[in-house]
Scaffold this motif. Sequence first.
Motif, short mmCIF file in Angstrom:
data_model
loop_
_atom_site.label_atom_id
_atom_site.label_comp_id
_atom_site.label_asym_id
_atom_site.label_seq_id
_atom_site.Cartn_x
_atom_site.Cartn_y
_atom_site.Cartn_z
N ASN A 90 27.55 -2.79 38.43
CA ASN A 90 28.21 -1.57 37.96
C ASN A 90 29.24 -1.06 38.97
O ASN A 90 30.30 -0.58 38.59
N PHE A 146 29.12 6.66 38.03
CA PHE A 146 28.13 5.58 38.02
C PHE A 146 27.00 5.92 37.05
O PHE A 146 26.62 5.10 36.21
N GLU A 194 28.26 5.97 33.31
CA GLU A 194 28.77 4.72 32.73
C GLU A 194 27.94 3.49 33.10
O GLU A 194 28.42 2.37 32.95
N PHE A 195 26.73 3.68 33.55
CA PHE A 195 25.86 2.57 33.93
C PHE A 195 25.65 1.63 32.74
O PHE A 195 25.36 2.07 31.65
N LYS A 196 25.81 0.34 32.98
CA LYS A 196 25.65 -0.66 31.92
C LYS A 196 24.79 -1.81 32.44
O LYS A 196 24.84 -2.15 33.61
#
Length: 88
Positions: A34, A50, A53-55
């Motif tokens: 990330n 962070f 938009e954590f993926k």
Amino acid sequence: MVKNTVVNEMEKKLFVITGITFAVFMTEALIHYNYGILETVKGNFTWNTFVKEFKIPKGKSFIKMASIVAVASFISGELITIAERTYK
């Protein structure tokens, strides 16, 4: 009988060490993944961005990441077990 018990205990210990190491390394890998995306796409890293938009990577990317982490975790577990036996 005693020898089998010792081997089983060592196998259990290796399994636990490898599992803990996998959890820590996988967490680190996801953070780095990330971080790289945010630095590349957004231009800078902030904890606020962070968290928002954590993926988790999908499909083959996730499998590759988990495979690399699993191998590193197993190697780490083996080396820790060897070190413990050597320095007992």
